[in-house]
Design a protein around this motif. Sequence first.
Motif, short mmCIF file in Angstrom:
data_model
loop_
_atom_site.label_atom_id
_atom_site.label_comp_id
_atom_site.label_asym_id
_atom_site.label_seq_id
_atom_site.Cartn_x
_atom_site.Cartn_y
_atom_site.Cartn_z
N UNK A 1 -6.32 4.52 -11.17
CA UNK A 1 -6.80 3.18 -11.49
C UNK A 1 -5.66 2.18 -11.59
N UNK A 2 -4.42 2.64 -11.49
CA UNK A 2 -3.26 1.74 -11.53
C UNK A 2 -2.07 2.41 -10.86
N UNK A 3 -1.13 1.59 -10.42
CA UNK A 3 0.08 2.09 -9.76
C UNK A 3 1.29 1.45 -10.46
N UNK A 4 2.25 2.28 -10.86
CA UNK A 4 3.52 1.80 -11.38
C UNK A 4 4.54 1.90 -10.25
N UNK A 5 5.07 0.75 -9.83
CA UNK A 5 6.02 0.70 -8.72
C UNK A 5 7.40 0.38 -9.31
N UNK A 6 8.22 1.42 -9.52
CA UNK A 6 9.55 1.22 -10.07
C UNK A 6 10.50 0.67 -9.01
N UNK A 7 11.44 -0.15 -9.45
CA UNK A 7 12.39 -0.77 -8.53
C UNK A 7 13.18 0.27 -7.74
N UNK A 8 13.48 1.39 -8.35
CA UNK A 8 14.28 2.42 -7.68
C UNK A 8 13.54 3.07 -6.51
N UNK A 9 12.24 2.90 -6.45
CA UNK A 9 11.43 3.52 -5.38
C UNK A 9 11.35 2.59 -4.18
N UNK A 10 11.41 3.17 -2.98
CA UNK A 10 11.22 2.38 -1.76
C UNK A 10 9.74 2.30 -1.39
N UNK A 11 8.94 3.26 -1.91
CA UNK A 11 7.50 3.24 -1.65
C UNK A 11 6.80 4.10 -2.69
N UNK A 12 5.50 3.90 -2.81
CA UNK A 12 4.65 4.70 -3.68
C UNK A 12 3.43 5.10 -2.87
N UNK A 13 3.02 6.35 -2.96
CA UNK A 13 1.85 6.83 -2.22
C UNK A 13 0.68 7.09 -3.16
N UNK A 14 -0.50 6.77 -2.68
CA UNK A 14 -1.71 7.15 -3.40
C UNK A 14 -2.65 7.83 -2.41
N UNK A 15 -3.61 8.57 -2.94
CA UNK A 15 -4.51 9.36 -2.10
C UNK A 15 -5.89 8.73 -2.07
N UNK A 16 -6.43 8.57 -0.87
CA UNK A 16 -7.81 8.14 -0.69
C UNK A 16 -8.66 9.35 -0.34
N UNK A 17 -9.85 9.43 -0.93
CA UNK A 17 -10.76 10.54 -0.66
C UNK A 17 -12.08 10.00 -0.16
N UNK A 18 -12.61 10.66 0.86
CA UNK A 18 -13.96 10.35 1.33
C UNK A 18 -14.92 11.30 0.62
N UNK A 19 -15.71 10.74 -0.31
CA UNK A 19 -16.62 11.55 -1.12
C UNK A 19 -17.87 12.00 -0.36
N UNK A 20 -18.10 11.38 0.81
CA UNK A 20 -19.28 11.74 1.58
C UNK A 20 -19.09 13.11 2.25
N UNK A 21 -20.11 13.93 2.19
CA UNK A 21 -20.07 15.24 2.83
C UNK A 21 -20.62 15.22 4.26
N UNK A 22 -21.13 14.03 4.67
CA UNK A 22 -21.79 13.97 5.97
C UNK A 22 -21.23 12.89 6.90
N UNK A 23 -20.70 11.79 6.34
CA UNK A 23 -20.35 10.63 7.16
C UNK A 23 -18.86 10.33 7.13
N UNK A 24 -18.28 9.95 8.28
CA UNK A 24 -16.91 9.44 8.30
C UNK A 24 -16.90 7.97 7.89
N UNK A 25 -15.79 7.51 7.35
CA UNK A 25 -15.65 6.12 6.95
C UNK A 25 -14.29 5.60 7.39
N UNK A 26 -14.24 4.30 7.70
CA UNK A 26 -12.96 3.63 7.85
C UNK A 26 -12.55 3.08 6.49
#
Length: 247
Positions: free
Chosen positions: A31-56
């Motif tokens: 629900x939130x991202x802490x982006x520290x100055x020392x980091x060049x990037x931060x990754x988060x994970x997206x999940x498709x909760x649907x068991x039947x349909x693809x999504x963009x």
Amino acid sequence: MKSVLFAILKSTTCLMTIVGCGHAAVVPDRTRVIFNERSTSVSLVLSNQSKALPYLAQSWIEDATGRKNRNFIIALPPLLRLEPTEQTQVRLAKQPSLNQLPRDRESLFYYNVREVPPKADKPNTMQIAMQSKINIFYRPKAIEIKTGEVLPFDKVIVERTNEGLNFSNNTPYYITLGYIGMDGKSLFPQSESVMLSPFSKGGAKVKNLPAKFKIGYIGDYGGLTLFSVNCNSVQRQCAQAAIERGK
């Protein structure tokens, strides 16, 4: 505790073609991202909760005013396809302009992800597009917090008023108050919460506030950190103390 959970999740919003709120198929893992100055990037994970349909999944960044902004942080890739039940990463990449932001306090951005459902195979079908929005807090290295440490809520002055409570945030951090109440019952109206900007003042209208209660702010990992608060009838400023976990 239901009202507490509503407050924690308030930063997630949904946009739909009809009135009401359903369940998003594409959801981020926090629900939130802490982006520290020392980091060049931060990754988060997206999940498709649907068991039947693809999504963009369409991703973008907004600044503190809610305007799209690619000058400081960009989301990569901005558009991706998620197969049913698939998980994938989105990278929030640092841009050189971040070095121009204040060095003595956090800066606020928002990460947005909008799901795009597949085209309906039946006529006269209403499709729903959900959108999630979470906070990004850019934290300069001068105020980075070590692992295991918490935000210094003891530096936030709490004062009782006729309307409820006033807060003076004497810290360089954004502090989100997600809970005011007792015994798991929130005194916040519905899912309301209060986010205090660094070195700012704010208030909360709270009815039927007892002399002793608890305040919970949302920590870096999305959980509540609780403080016990005592506001007697003599002193305007409240006394507060951290509550140990499990109590």
